[in-house]
Design an enzyme around this catalytic site. Sequence first.
Site, PDB file in Angstrom:
ATOM      1  N   SER A  68      74.661 -42.512  39.424  1.00  0.00           N
ATOM      2  CA  SER A  68      76.043 -42.042  39.260  1.00  0.00           C
ATOM      3  C   SER A  68      77.085 -42.882  39.979  1.00  0.00           C
ATOM      4  O   SER A  68      78.284 -42.686  39.751  1.00  0.00           O
ATOM      5  CB  SER A  68      76.164 -40.593  39.726  1.00  0.00           C
ATOM      6  OG  SER A  68      75.554 -39.742  38.792  1.00  0.00           O
ATOM      7  N   LYS A  71      79.554 -44.535  37.804  1.00  0.00           N
ATOM      8  CA  LYS A  71      80.700 -43.806  37.245  1.00  0.00           C
ATOM      9  C   LYS A  71      82.018 -44.309  37.826  1.00  0.00           C
ATOM     10  O   LYS A  71      83.071 -44.202  37.176  1.00  0.00           O
ATOM     11  CB  LYS A  71      80.544 -42.299  37.514  1.00  0.00           C
ATOM     12  CG  LYS A  71      79.336 -41.690  36.786  1.00  0.00           C
ATOM     13  CD  LYS A  71      79.044 -40.261  37.251  1.00  0.00           C
ATOM     14  CE  LYS A  71      77.804 -39.702  36.561  1.00  0.00           C
ATOM     15  NZ  LYS A  71      77.442 -38.369  37.067  1.00  0.00           N
ATOM     16  N   TYR A 200      75.915 -44.296  28.403  1.00  0.00           N
ATOM     17  CA  TYR A 200      75.796 -43.524  29.648  1.00  0.00           C
ATOM     18  C   TYR A 200      74.435 -43.737  30.317  1.00  0.00           C
ATOM     19  O   TYR A 200      74.351 -44.010  31.513  1.00  0.00           O
ATOM     20  CB  TYR A 200      76.031 -42.037  29.360  1.00  0.00           C
ATOM     21  CG  TYR A 200      75.866 -41.165  30.585  1.00  0.00           C
ATOM     22  CD1 TYR A 200      76.826 -41.184  31.586  1.00  0.00           C
ATOM     23  CD2 TYR A 200      74.741 -40.358  30.753  1.00  0.00           C
ATOM     24  CE1 TYR A 200      76.682 -40.405  32.725  1.00  0.00           C
ATOM     25  CE2 TYR A 200      74.590 -39.582  31.889  1.00  0.00           C
ATOM     26  CZ  TYR A 200      75.557 -39.610  32.871  1.00  0.00           C
ATOM     27  OH  TYR A 200      75.396 -38.852  34.006  1.00  0.00           O
ATOM     28  N   TYR A 252      79.652 -34.335  44.012  1.00  0.00           N
ATOM     29  CA  TYR A 252      79.441 -33.078  43.264  1.00  0.00           C
ATOM     30  C   TYR A 252      79.796 -31.870  44.114  1.00  0.00           C
ATOM     31  O   TYR A 252      80.816 -31.855  44.794  1.00  0.00           O
ATOM     32  CB  TYR A 252      77.992 -32.981  42.751  1.00  0.00           C
ATOM     33  CG  TYR A 252      77.533 -34.236  42.098  1.00  0.00           C
ATOM     34  CD1 TYR A 252      78.181 -34.713  40.955  1.00  0.00           C
ATOM     35  CD2 TYR A 252      76.480 -34.985  42.620  1.00  0.00           C
ATOM     36  CE1 TYR A 252      77.775 -35.891  40.351  1.00  0.00           C
ATOM     37  CE2 TYR A 252      76.072 -36.160  42.007  1.00  0.00           C
ATOM     38  CZ  TYR A 252      76.722 -36.609  40.879  1.00  0.00           C
ATOM     39  OH  TYR A 252      76.339 -37.768  40.288  1.00  0.00           O
ATOM     40  N   VAL A 270      71.664 -40.298  42.324  1.00  0.00           N
ATOM     41  CA  VAL A 270      70.351 -39.707  42.610  1.00  0.00           C
ATOM     42  C   VAL A 270      69.277 -40.755  42.908  1.00  0.00           C
ATOM     43  O   VAL A 270      68.160 -40.404  43.266  1.00  0.00           O
ATOM     44  CB  VAL A 270      69.833 -38.759  41.489  1.00  0.00           C
ATOM     45  CG1 VAL A 270      70.677 -37.521  41.385  1.00  0.00           C
ATOM     46  CG2 VAL A 270      69.729 -39.493  40.169  1.00  0.00           C
TER      47      VAL A 270
END
Length: 320
Positions: A68, A71, A200, A252, A270
């Site tokens: 992530s 992103k 993605y 998050y 992760v």
Amino acid sequence: MHSHSLDLKAITAEIAAEIAQATDRGRVADYIPALGAISPAHFGMAIVLADGTCHLAGDADVAFSIQSISKVFSLTMALGAVGDAIWKRVGREPSGSAFNSIIQLETERGIPRNPFINAGAIVVCDMLLGRYEPREAIGDMVRFVRSLADDGQSGDGDIVIDEHVARGEAETGFRNMALANYMRAFGNIHHPVEHTLGLYFHQCAIAMSCRQLALAGRYLMAGGRNPATGRSVVSAQRARRINALMLMCGHYDGSGEFAFRVGLPGKSGVGGGILAIAPGVASIAVWSPGLNERGNSQLGTLALERLVRKTGWSIFDPVP
């Protein structure tokens, strides 16, 4: 906040030594076999200062799956491609839910809370596709990240997509498929779902080392410019805003805890990596594969907490 009076070499060595002793290393993500096979014993740290000085510790040159953290780079590219039109399709608020939650999408009619939860990042990928084929968009993203990580000497050509991980993402990504299809039903995904998800899954499988990641994050420390080339990556205002989103949403439903403990804009993945930014001072990358219950690197967070305590780099520390 100043970096020149600190003995960063000693500080990084101290932190690495402390982390090496830690017995509770968190749990390695195992929903993809390729991630589950990584030893939790790894720890790497890289600090790149505004003047280009690098301080490395542990496995700082070992590549890992950035997941992530990618992103941040796709958001940066999307802001360059479509500008503030992005905010019609993605929000800017913390979600307070898990990174792969579907609940808010229903009540908020297919508009994800922010670009760093999975649903938001999938919308960003949909924007990046534009007129591209997925393969071209993926190539574009790898080239962009390589250009960010280029320091003119170490060569960045070894930043690649780990196809093994990308395949694992695609084979296990049912929840991401559900998110994408659900947003497509609301009209917020414009391309065929498998194209958007193809981009993605591949962006999440980019492999980089702490050194490369810290180098790639320099533009967020330096008002949107790459300090090595002087080239503008994004405007200073956009760099500030990306940092704000990282602080509020980068971990998050553990983002508040990270701001509380570390006090830097940061983005976790992760794979156990975290990119953290001390504006004007340093770009920092840490990697330790064991995760806490929120899916963020347990010892990576601890290392950053130790670093800000020893340096006074938290954005909430008074400027000396």
